[in-house]
Motif scaffolding. Structure first.
Motif, PDB file in Angstrom:
ATOM      1  N   ALA A 173      10.715  -1.694  11.228  1.00 11.88           N
ATOM      2  CA  ALA A 173       9.898  -2.623  10.437  1.00 11.88           C
ATOM      3  C   ALA A 173      10.770  -3.674   9.765  1.00 11.88           C
ATOM      4  O   ALA A 173      10.432  -4.863   9.755  1.00 11.88           O
ATOM      5  N   GLU A 174      11.910  -3.261   9.215  1.00 10.04           N
ATOM      6  CA  GLU A 174      12.803  -4.224   8.567  1.00 10.04           C
ATOM      7  C   GLU A 174      13.390  -5.200   9.581  1.00 10.04           C
ATOM      8  O   GLU A 174      13.534  -6.392   9.291  1.00 10.04           O
ATOM      9  N   GLN A 175      13.722  -4.706  10.763  1.00  6.52           N
ATOM     10  CA  GLN A 175      14.238  -5.594  11.802  1.00  6.52           C
ATOM     11  C   GLN A 175      13.187  -6.615  12.212  1.00  6.52           C
ATOM     12  O   GLN A 175      13.491  -7.795  12.413  1.00  6.52           O
TER      13      GLN A 175
ATOM     14  N   LEU B  66       0.822  -1.207   0.000  1.00  4.93           N
ATOM     15  CA  LEU B  66       0.000   0.000   0.000  1.00  4.93           C
ATOM     16  C   LEU B  66       0.856   1.256   0.000  1.00  4.93           C
ATOM     17  O   LEU B  66       0.526   2.251  -0.655  1.00  4.93           O
ATOM     18  N   ARG B  67       1.970   1.229   0.719  1.00  6.65           N
ATOM     19  CA  ARG B  67       2.840   2.406   0.753  1.00  6.65           C
ATOM     20  C   ARG B  67       3.475   2.658  -0.614  1.00  6.65           C
ATOM     21  O   ARG B  67       3.610   3.796  -1.047  1.00  6.65           O
ATOM     22  N   ARG B  68       3.874   1.595  -1.292  1.00  6.48           N
ATOM     23  CA  ARG B  68       4.489   1.773  -2.608  1.00  6.48           C
ATOM     24  C   ARG B  68       3.494   2.349  -3.612  1.00  6.48           C
ATOM     25  O   ARG B  68       3.878   3.038  -4.546  1.00  6.48           O
ATOM     26  N   ARG B  69       2.215   2.071  -3.424  1.00  5.50           N
ATOM     27  CA  ARG B  69       1.209   2.618  -4.334  1.00  5.50           C
ATOM     28  C   ARG B  69       1.056   4.126  -4.173  1.00  5.50           C
ATOM     29  O   ARG B  69       0.757   4.839  -5.136  1.00  5.50           O
ATOM     30  N   THR B  70       1.219   4.633  -2.968  1.00  2.00           N
ATOM     31  CA  THR B  70       1.030   6.059  -2.728  1.00  2.00           C
ATOM     32  C   THR B  70       2.330   6.842  -2.823  1.00  2.00           C
ATOM     33  O   THR B  70       2.300   8.051  -3.048  1.00  2.00           O
ATOM     34  N   GLY B  71       3.456   6.176  -2.625  1.00  2.00           N
ATOM     35  CA  GLY B  71       4.730   6.879  -2.609  1.00  2.00           C
ATOM     36  C   GLY B  71       5.038   7.519  -1.277  1.00  2.00           C
ATOM     37  O   GLY B  71       6.044   8.221  -1.129  1.00  2.00           O
ATOM     38  N   ALA B  72       4.181   7.302  -0.259  1.00  2.00           N
ATOM     39  CA  ALA B  72       4.415   7.882   1.063  1.00  2.00           C
ATOM     40  C   ALA B  72       5.652   7.259   1.687  1.00  2.00           C
ATOM     41  O   ALA B  72       5.959   6.083   1.469  1.00  2.00           O
ATOM     42  N   GLU B  73       6.370   8.047   2.482  1.00  3.14           N
ATOM     43  CA  GLU B  73       7.588   7.574   3.133  1.00  3.14           C
ATOM     44  C   GLU B  73       7.468   7.751   4.639  1.00  3.14           C
ATOM     45  O   GLU B  73       6.653   8.538   5.129  1.00  3.14           O
ATOM     46  N   VAL B  74       8.293   7.012   5.376  1.00  2.00           N
ATOM     47  CA  VAL B  74       8.341   7.108   6.832  1.00  2.00           C
ATOM     48  C   VAL B  74       9.768   7.419   7.242  1.00  2.00           C
ATOM     49  O   VAL B  74      10.709   7.202   6.467  1.00  2.00           O
ATOM     50  N   PRO B  75       9.965   7.945   8.449  1.00  2.00           N
ATOM     51  CA  PRO B  75      11.333   8.204   8.904  1.00  2.00           C
ATOM     52  C   PRO B  75      12.192   6.940   8.874  1.00  2.00           C
ATOM     53  O   PRO B  75      11.692   5.821   9.050  1.00  2.00           O
ATOM     54  N   GLN B  76      13.491   7.122   8.668  1.00  2.64           N
ATOM     55  CA  GLN B  76      14.417   6.000   8.560  1.00  2.64           C
ATOM     56  C   GLN B  76      14.393   5.129   9.814  1.00  2.64           C
ATOM     57  O   GLN B  76      14.491   3.898   9.738  1.00  2.64           O
ATOM     58  N   GLU B  77      14.238   5.777  10.975  1.00  2.00           N
ATOM     59  CA  GLU B  77      14.222   5.017  12.229  1.00  2.00           C
ATOM     60  C   GLU B  77      13.068   4.024  12.251  1.00  2.00           C
ATOM     61  O   GLU B  77      13.222   2.866  12.639  1.00  2.00           O
ATOM     62  N   TRP B  78      11.899   4.500  11.830  1.00  2.00           N
ATOM     63  CA  TRP B  78      10.728   3.613  11.828  1.00  2.00           C
ATOM     64  C   TRP B  78      10.879   2.525  10.770  1.00  2.00           C
ATOM     65  O   TRP B  78      10.509   1.375  10.995  1.00  2.00           O
ATOM     66  N   ARG B  79      11.426   2.873   9.614  1.00  4.90           N
ATOM     67  CA  ARG B  79      11.644   1.872   8.575  1.00  4.90           C
ATOM     68  C   ARG B  79      12.590   0.782   9.072  1.00  4.90           C
ATOM     69  O   ARG B  79      12.399  -0.395   8.801  1.00  4.90           O
ATOM     70  N   SER B  80      13.603   1.188   9.822  1.00  7.44           N
ATOM     71  CA  SER B  80      14.553   0.203  10.355  1.00  7.44           C
ATOM     72  C   SER B  80      13.861  -0.751  11.317  1.00  7.44           C
ATOM     73  O   SER B  80      14.150  -1.956  11.327  1.00  7.44           O
TER      74      SER B  80
END
Length: 767
Positions: A653-655, A637-651
């Motif tokens: 989720a990836e972890q 869903l995020r890739r469809r909108t192009g919305a981004e989140v702070p790097q800390e939060w992305r890390s």
């Protein structure tokens, strides 16, 4: 004129309709079945294949082309009625029975021993001039119990006892949730016919998007799909899709032995509109400028006469239904023909201008209610009408009406944010301000710059957002717009917070909050309070941060701004997690999910799905497959909108994904991830909300001093469950009220409860 059935034809995606038609014709009381549907939908092909299959069950089969030119078709029907109703008239080729004549090549032969004298008559193409004679034929044959009539027509014959079997275009990608392109009937037909034209053609990852677009542009109409597939000999799929975007009637090249209307989409559309009354033709030309899926009210059709004739012919179809309201569409190729052919030649520009003006007014009328009681309804309506809103905006911009275009862009702020149209919104802000910026007053340019900063921040670029908000402030100061300056300051403060400058953000937001509160801009003040809470929390002032959030939440609830309230709840959930209050955090995130579901939110939804998934991972290890599905759905869903989140939060989720991959077997992880990727936004929300709430029961293996209750605490808990107050409990147990208060606090802490109601629930589970 009796005709042969022609060669065997493979039916693609028509298994259910074929089975239904076979059963209808086998039912002895049935006398007339009419296969209805738009021109080009495949009525003739389906009818002839079913007749071919059932022919042996009848003693005679007659196939007449009612659409034959001139009087031949009508004469053939009249002759057939005379032959079948006159007992003294022998059947051609056989004086003693009604079996097919030896010269009727292609007609099925009866099975040995077939009895009953039943006759199956196919009247093909009972449209326009032939419709009246076909109806008379059906009425004349109704007295003969041997005869079963199967007719094909774009609209019912209108005969008493007629059974209708509507035939619709094939499903297109997106009609069924989670379907892969090759599983969709329209794509399957297109690929099959493409291989007939080019044996080397195959559906691949590289061309699947173009093939999907072609099938969608053509609305799943079988004839159109077959004509398009033939063009792959000359054009690759992506170029063919580009050519069809503006006008589908360019497709031509049907078989030379096919009727003229089947040799090109232009001929098919012209034939479909033949015989329309002038009023109906004018209405069709007006509706053809609307993008598919427009509402009756949006198009001003609540009291419009003349819809039924268009719908009977398939020139106007029901595209969807949303909350009891029909959404209509003029299908291709009729839409292209009506817009560019003779039907739209007169006054085409005036019709486009009227369409643009209607949607400009709709956007302006919806603006006051977008942050109030009707927010969920208005946002859903805006999402449904977004193609028409964009078409109207393009028209206003092309006509040079810069102020109207700017006002429309500004009116789309909340709908575009909710729909995830971030990149598109940013481009429109720049285009309207840049192309005709010299003609716009500074007040409008300031608001456009401010809105562009909001889109830039949602796209994950806080520095660019801050630059745009500063430009908005500079323009606003030149015209002395205090309200706009305060709102732009909220955007600037939020961008500074996201870029890591908490001190600068707090300074800007305190001033903006004070100004907006003084001016009575409650919604803007609440937004400022949420951002200020984030700045205060970043500086370590948790108490003031929570107070600011509480005030914002109260305001959003009072003015019934669901999207704003969801944002405040998410901020509160983040603080609750840091304060080791997972139960409070989960309750806030669940409410935010329900609010986003009500307005069909897309920009913020991926983030809140990830937050909920991380909560599940932390509090409910047994829900790991569900956690994987939610993370996958959020990613798509995020890739469809192009919305981004702070790097800390992305890390984070990836972890979490990495840990889930190590704790689950690889097949289980891969399966759950694939299921999440196929989820729609609504399904992902349902998946999250269906997760069980964490149990308050003491965890097995936990330290006794953390979860177990002393005998006295257990007594207090039982009395709390009975509904007794602290004073009554003290009197019952002969202890002080203050001692009871301490016992209740210990019970709540050890059971993980936050209220006396939860204590009662936990005690109920003991029983």
């Amino acid at each position: 004129m009796s005709v042969a059935l022609g060669p065997d034809t493979e039916l693609v995606g028509r298994e259910l309709e074929a089975a239904t038609l076979r059963e209808r014709l086998r039912q002895h009381p049935v006398r007339l079945v009419t296969l209805t549907g738009r021109a080009g939908v495949g009525k003739t092909r389906l009818a002839r294949e079913v007749v071919r299959e059932l022919g042996a069950e009848f003693d005679r089969v007659e196939v007449l082309d009612a659409a034959a030119p001139g009087e031949s078709g009508r004469d053939a029907m009249r002759a057939l009625v005379h032959r079948l109703t006159d007992a003294s008239q022998p059947a051609p080729g056989d004086a003693g029975s009604l079996r097919p004549a030896p010269g009727d090549a292609g007609l099925p032969r009866p099975a040995p021993g077939a009895t009953g004298g039943r006759i199956l008559l196919l009247l093909d193409g009972c449209d326009h001039e032939a419709r009246r004679t076909a109806a008379e034929t059906a009425v004349a044959l109704a007295a003969d119990p041997r005869v079963v009539v199967l007719a094909t027509a774009v609209e019912p014959l209108g005969v008493y006892g007629e059974q209708l079997l509507p035939l619709t275009p094939l499903p297109v990608p997106g009609d069924g949730e989670g379907d892969e392109p090759h599983e969709v009937a329209s794509v399957a037909l297109f690929v099959r016919r493409a291989r007939d034209a080019d044996p080397s053609f195959a559906l691949t990852l590289e061309n699947s998007a173009a093939v999907t677009e072609i099938c969608t542009l053509l609305g799943g109409l079988p004839l159109a799909l077959e004509l398009a597939a033939q063009r792959l000999r000359l054009l690759p799929p992506h170029l063919l899709a580009a050519r069809l975007r503006g006008r589908t009637t360019v497709l031509a090249g049907g078989p030379v032995d096919a009727p003229g209307r089947h040799r090109s989409l232009a001929a098919l559309a012209e034939w479909s509109c033949r015989g329309l009354a002038p009023a109906a033709r004018a209405l069709l030309g007006r509706l053809a400028v609307y993008e598919p899926g427009f509402g009756l009210a949006a198009a001003g059709l609540a009291d419009e006469e003349g819809l039924e004739p268009l719908m009977d012919r398939g020139l106007l179809v029901v595209a969807a239904e949303e909350r009891g309201e029909l959404r209509l569409a003029v299908p291709e190729p009729v839409r292209s023909y009506a817009r560019t052919g003779p039907a739209g030649a007169d006054g085409g520009g005036a019709v486009l201008d009227a369409h643009a003006e209607r949607y400009r007014r709709l956007v302006a009328a919806a603006l006051p209610g977008l942050t109030g009681t009707g927010q969920d309804r208005l946002l859903r309506e805006s999402a449904a009408e977004s193609p028409n809103v964009l078409a109207a905006l393009r028209r206003l911009h092309e006509q040079g009406d810069g102020e109207a275009a700017a006002a429309m862009v500004l009116g789309c702020r909340l709908p575009w944010l909710a729909q995830g149209r971030l990149r598109e919104g940013l481009e429109w802000c720049d285009q309207v301000d840049g192309d005709r910026g010299q003609q716009l007053p500074d007040s409008l340019r300031a608001r456009l710059a401010d809105l562009s900063g909001v889109f830039a921040l949602a796209l994950g670029d806080p520095q660019e957002a801050a630059r745009r908000h500063r430009r908005a402030l500079a323009l606003g100061k030149s015209v002395g717009d205090r309200r706009q300056n305060a709102l732009a300051s909220v955007g600037l403060g939020t961008a500074l917070l996201r870029s890591g400058d908490a001190s600068g953000a707090r300074s800007v937001l305190v001033t903006a909050l004070s100004a907006l509160s003084a001016m009575g801009v409650t919604g803007g003040a609440a937004e400022a309070a949420v951002s200020l809470a984030g700045a205060l929390h970043a500086e370590g002032d948790r108490r003031q941060a929570l107070g600011s959030l509480d005030r914002a939440e109260e305001t959003f609830r009072r003015i019934r701004d669901g999207r704003g309230l969801a944002g405040a709840l998410r901020a509160g959930a983040a603080m609750a997690l840091e304060g080791d209050e997972p139960a409070r955090a989960e309750a806030a995130v669940r409410e935010a999910l329900r609010l986003y579901e009500a307005i069909d939110e897309r920009t913020e939804l991926p983030g809140v799905l990830e937050e909920f998934a991380l909560l599940l991972f932390r509090t409910q290890p047994a829900q790991r497959p569900r956690t994987v599905r939610l993370l996958a759905a959020a990613d798509v869903l995020r890739r469809r909108t192009g919305a981004e989140v702070p790097q800390e939060w992305r890390s984070k989720a990836e972890q979490t994904r990495t840990e889930l991959g190590s704790r689950l077997d690889w097949p289980d992880f891969a399966t759950a991830w694939a299921e999440g990727v196929r989820m729609s936004a609504a399904t992902a929300v349902t998946e999250a909300l269906s997760a069980p709430a964490p149990s308050r029961r003491p965890v097995a293996g936990a330290a006794t001093e953390d979860r177990s209750l002393t005998p006295r605490q257990a007594q207090v808990a039982l009395l709390v469950a009975e509904g007794l107050t602290n004073r009554h409990i003290a009197a019952r147990l002969d202890i002080s009220e203050w001692t009871v208060v301490n016992h209740v606090r210990q019970v709540m802490r050890r059971l993980g409860c936050t209220s006396r109601v939860q204590v009662a629930g936990a005690v109920g589970r003991w029983a």
